[in-house]
Design a protein around this motif. Structure first.
Motif, mmCIF file in Angstrom:
data_model
loop_
_atom_site.group_PDB
_atom_site.id
_atom_site.type_symbol
_atom_site.label_atom_id
_atom_site.label_comp_id
_atom_site.label_asym_id
_atom_site.label_seq_id
_atom_site.Cartn_x
_atom_site.Cartn_y
_atom_site.Cartn_z
ATOM 1 N N GLY A 63 -5.345 1.627 3.125
ATOM 2 C CA GLY A 63 -5.721 1.589 1.717
ATOM 3 C C GLY A 63 -6.677 2.681 1.301
ATOM 4 N N ASN A 64 -7.420 3.207 2.246
ATOM 5 C CA ASN A 64 -8.382 4.272 1.915
ATOM 6 C C ASN A 64 -7.696 5.559 1.457
ATOM 7 O OD1 ASN A 64 -10.725 2.815 2.327
ATOM 8 N ND2 ASN A 64 -10.849 3.342 4.498
ATOM 9 N N GLU A 65 -6.372 5.641 1.665
ATOM 10 C CA GLU A 65 -5.617 6.814 1.234
ATOM 11 C C GLU A 65 -5.279 6.751 -0.261
ATOM 12 O OE1 GLU A 65 -2.190 7.090 3.719
ATOM 13 O OE2 GLU A 65 -3.334 7.092 5.592
ATOM 14 N N LYS A 94 1.200 4.094 -2.969
ATOM 15 C CA LYS A 94 0.929 5.497 -2.635
ATOM 16 C C LYS A 94 2.037 6.420 -3.139
ATOM 17 C CE LYS A 94 -0.144 8.514 1.285
ATOM 18 N NZ LYS A 94 -0.275 8.605 2.760
ATOM 19 N N PRO A 110 -8.776 2.261 -3.618
ATOM 20 C CA PRO A 110 -8.580 1.468 -2.402
ATOM 21 C C PRO A 110 -8.467 -0.027 -2.729
ATOM 22 C CG PRO A 110 -10.285 3.095 -2.053
ATOM 23 C CD PRO A 110 -9.978 3.104 -3.522
ATOM 24 N N GLU A 113 -7.336 -1.772 5.647
ATOM 25 C CA GLU A 113 -8.396 -0.975 5.027
ATOM 26 C C GLU A 113 -8.161 0.513 5.286
ATOM 27 O OE1 GLU A 113 -12.393 -3.741 4.870
ATOM 28 O OE2 GLU A 113 -11.817 -2.855 6.796
ATOM 29 N N ILE A 132 0.834 -1.205 0.000
ATOM 30 C CA ILE A 132 0.000 0.000 0.000
ATOM 31 C C ILE A 132 0.870 1.256 0.000
ATOM 32 C CG2 ILE A 132 -1.701 1.313 1.329
ATOM 33 C CD1 ILE A 132 -2.800 -1.427 2.309
#
Length: 379
Positions: A248-250, A222, A254, A245, A218
């Protein structure tokens, strides 16, 4: 042969040892053997050769292990004795209570027995965030050694774990045999789902757990200049899901989380563009093998306590463990070199042939035969 396999968890397909046991049983039966299964719960197709021990629900331990997809079996003495009696050989997959009692029964009845080392201490200590404390890992190796040193023959899925056992004073003959890959895993033409058509899909398969290091993937995505076009799929289940989670929402896209059956997983592998195995600790990693058997090119952590790095064909298939900047560079390399990735895919399909589960089980059968012959000679 009548071969009895004793393992804690068999019915649940959510951990590597269980999957290995199930596939070994399937191939051994295909080779003409009678296979008995003794485990906490059993869904063997042959009820006459299924021996249910029951689930051990020790407070706290049960909750923690279940969250990791593992169930301890009860030390059901009567059922263990029934499973072992009349066997030609008994194979123990783990070093816990039901196996320790089973070994005692084998010795009393003079029935040949072998064992396999499938559980790395770091898999345990990572769960309680003590995996970097070497003395704790060494203590677990020492505790396990009391069990494994009772055997003449121990199956090790990789040279890495065999070396670890030798370093920790294990005395058995260590047979390095891969756990092998099911014949179901092969290159297929599978179209990406419509929502992923324009995405570069990165896949990792494995339990959501600290030592598996899905977080590195992740972070690498990013930081990548291709962040907006990358879609990460994390196949598995486990207690670290909520943490992953949140991380990953960043991302623009996602991660997709899912637990897949074999057919679904084969499809996911075949429509993915790159496989990443970020784990710090791994005895072999069947999931990585399944991926490259289908021609999905892997990028693998070079961690010294992970055997998976043995599958790297060159430096582009390795990244520096724990370093997401290094991982980002390898991901971007394969995005920018599609023709090289295509050629490497063909090389991995050819390379994978040596890991056919049929071949690996045949090697394990030779170990069983050796143990049987030695018992006859000792008598």
């Amino acid at each position: 042969m009548i071969i009895t396999l004793i393992v804690d968890s068999y019915a649940s397909a959510s951990n590597g040892t269980t999957m290995t046991t199930r596939r070994f049983a399937e191939v051994l039966m295909k080779h003409g053997h009678t296979v008995r299964i003794a485990a906490s719960t059993v869904d063997n197709i042959d009820p006459e050769n299924s021996f249910e021990l029951g689930i051990s629900k020790i407070p706290v331990l049960y909750q923690v292990s279940k969250s990791q997809g593992f169930i301890f079996a009860k030390k059901n003495k009567k059922v263990i004795q029934e499973a072992i009696k009349g066997s030609d050989v008994v194979h123990f997959l783990l070093p816990f209570g039901c196996q320790r009692y089973g070994k005692k029964i084998c010795d009393q009845l003079h029935i040949p027995s072998t064992a396999a080392f499938h559980l790395q201490p770091e898999n345990i200590t990572s769960t309680i965030h003590m995996n970097k404390m070497k003395f704790v890992n060494n203590y677990i190796y020492h505790k396990f050694k009391k069990f494994y040193n009772k055997f003449k023959h121990v199956h090790c899925p990789s040279n890495m774990i065999a070396d670890q056992l030798r370093e920790h004073g294990y005395k058995a003959n260590l047979h390095v045999i891969s756990n092998g890959v099911s014949d179901a895993f092969k290159k297929q033409e599978v179209s990406k789902p419509e929502l992923l058509k324009d995405k570069f899909v990165i896949l990792m398969i494995g339990r959501y757990s600290v030592e598996k290091r899905q977080d590195l993937i992740i972070h690498a995505i990013k930081e990548s200049k291709y962040e907006a076009k990358i879609q990460l799929i994390l196949a598995g289940k486990g207690p670290w899901k909520s943490h992953l989670e949140a991380l990953g929402n960043e991302l623009t896209n996602p991660p997709i989380f899912g637990f897949y059956n074999e057919k679904e997983l084969i499809d996911v592998i075949n429509y993915s563009d790159l496989y990443v195995h970020a784990s710090d600790a791994e005895i072999e990693a069947i999931s990585c093998m399944e991926a490259f058997t289908c021609g999905l090119v892997p990028v693998i952590s070079d961690s010294k306590i992970s055997a998976t790095n043995q599958f790297a064909l060159d430096e582009h298939n390795l990244f520096e463990h724990g370093n997401y900047h290094s991982l980002k560079e390898k991901i971007e390399y394969y995005i920018e070199h599609p023709l090289e990735k295509k050629q490497r895919s063909l090389e991995y399909i050819e390379y994978a042939k040596q890991y056919s589960i049929d071949n690996c089980v045949s090697q394990l059968e030779d170990v069983f035969t050796l143990a049987i012959e030695e018992m006859k000679q000792s008598k």
